[in-house]
Design an enzyme around this catalytic site. Structure first.
Site, PDB file in Angstrom:
ATOM      1  N   TYR A   1       2.865  18.327  88.582  1.00  0.00           N
ATOM      2  CA  TYR A   1       2.440  16.988  88.189  1.00  0.00           C
ATOM      3  C   TYR A   1       1.728  16.308  89.351  1.00  0.00           C
ATOM      4  O   TYR A   1       2.359  15.934  90.344  1.00  0.00           O
ATOM      5  CB  TYR A   1       3.644  16.142  87.771  1.00  0.00           C
ATOM      6  CG  TYR A   1       4.150  16.412  86.375  1.00  0.00           C
ATOM      7  CD1 TYR A   1       3.492  17.287  85.519  1.00  0.00           C
ATOM      8  CD2 TYR A   1       5.289  15.780  85.903  1.00  0.00           C
ATOM      9  CE1 TYR A   1       3.946  17.524  84.238  1.00  0.00           C
ATOM     10  CE2 TYR A   1       5.761  16.012  84.618  1.00  0.00           C
ATOM     11  CZ  TYR A   1       5.082  16.885  83.794  1.00  0.00           C
ATOM     12  OH  TYR A   1       5.545  17.116  82.517  1.00  0.00           O
TER      13      TYR A   1
ATOM     14  N   LYS B   1       3.425  24.295  83.982  1.00  0.00           N
ATOM     15  CA  LYS B   1       3.380  23.127  83.109  1.00  0.00           C
ATOM     16  C   LYS B   1       2.548  22.041  83.766  1.00  0.00           C
ATOM     17  O   LYS B   1       2.819  21.630  84.901  1.00  0.00           O
ATOM     18  CB  LYS B   1       4.789  22.598  82.836  1.00  0.00           C
ATOM     19  CG  LYS B   1       4.815  21.324  81.996  1.00  0.00           C
ATOM     20  CD  LYS B   1       6.197  20.695  81.989  1.00  0.00           C
ATOM     21  CE  LYS B   1       6.187  19.371  81.234  1.00  0.00           C
ATOM     22  NZ  LYS B   1       7.463  18.636  81.357  1.00  0.00           N
TER      23      LYS B   1
END
Length: 307
Positions: free
Chosen positions: A173, A206
């Site tokens: 992220y 992710k």
């Protein structure tokens, strides 16, 4: 169970891994309604720690109960269920062997305002083995002043996890003082984040769904001079997958904050059209009623299954 040709192909990309790690990766890829397709739908529930219990579970009070999420993941036919130590400990015995588990090994809270976030280690590889997990999960923040420490942590943890046959999932992220708010989802930054996670040894990467914004001036010159197509959401997904070893690492996309169903499903269609490997959907699932969540997750499954 016979292994599908697609899963066999995906496993061939991980030539340095042990039979144990490949078995656990296959367990996730072959489980649930998308089993064998090479696509993944994972339910993550770390938001109680990350955002606070009321903000996370208040919209759907049954979700305060850890067992609720095991049941939701099972009923939806997810490939796996990911959560921090406490939630998995609360249900791992009752649901042992029924769904692949991913133990999230680091977390942070929002009780302090941090320009450069970092995460605390909240679980261990030993915990993952004790709970019967297939994989460990770990968050890094490319863009944070603390990024290098997090890179070093996951390198050591990934080595330990792989040595005992666990797969590695990295939440990459982009966040921190080095980036603008718009830059957190910029196409160049998300592609970079995917590359970093793959280089750190992730089996599954992710990232957030990227926008068309380009954050770095040096990157902008390359995107413009080479004509990398990023005009549509599907093109941007395709580029992010390309950034993860030309598609030789599994790249799944965050579901993000609660969104209107039509808008959210359009994003899923873009991921499918761009060759993404699937989604990890938390708040858009468990903040709805169970019936509505199962309906939404069923529609996501149908899109990824090509129905």
């Amino acid at each position: 169970m016979d292994r599908s040709a697609r899963v066999t192909e995906i496993l061939s990309w991980y030539g340095a891994d042990s039979p144990g790690t490949l078995t656990n990766l296959a367990r996730m890829l072959e489980h649930g309604k998308l089993g064998g397709t090479g696509k993944m739908l994972i339910l993550p529930v770390d938001q109680g720690f990350e955002h606070g219990p009321a903000r996370s579970f208040g919209p759907n009070p049954p979700a305060y109960d850890p067992h609720y999420h095991f049941e939701l993941a099972l009923a939806a036919g997810c490939n796996a269920y990911a959560a921090p130590l406490g939630f998995l400990e609360a249900g791992a015995r009752d649901y042992a062997g029924r769904i692949p588990l991913i133990l999230k090994l680091n977390d942070h809270d929002l009780l302090a305002d941090e320009e450069d976030p970092e995460q605390a280690i909240t679980g261990s590889v030993a915990d993952a083995l004790r709970l019967g997990a297939c994989a460990i999960g770990f968050t890094i923040y490319p863009g944070s002043a603390h990024r290098n420490a997090m890179y070093g942590q996951i390198r050591e943890i990934a080595e330990e996890a792989k040595s005992v046959g666990l797969a590695v999932v990295i939440w990459s992220y982009a966040r921190g003082s080095a980036l603008s708010k718009e830059g957190e989802t910029a196409i160049d930054v998300i592609g970079y984040a995917a590359q970093i996670a793959a280089q750190l040894g992730a089996h599954i990467v992710k990232v957030k769904l990227p926008s068309a914004h380009i954050e770095q001036p040096a990157a902008r010159k390359v995107y413009e001079s080479t004509g990398i197509p990023i005009g549509t959401a599907a093109e941007r997904v395709r580029h992010v997958v390309q950034c993860a070893f030309n598609g030789r690492r599994i790249v799944i996309f965050s579901g993000g904050a609660h969104a209107e169903e039509a808008t959210f499903l359009d994003e899923i269609r873009a991921i499918q059209a761009g060759g993404g490997f699937g989604s990890i959907v938390g708040r858009n699932a468990f903040q709805r009623s169970k019936a509505d969540a199962l309906s939404l997750l069923g529609k996501i499954t149908d899109i990824y299954a090509g129905r």
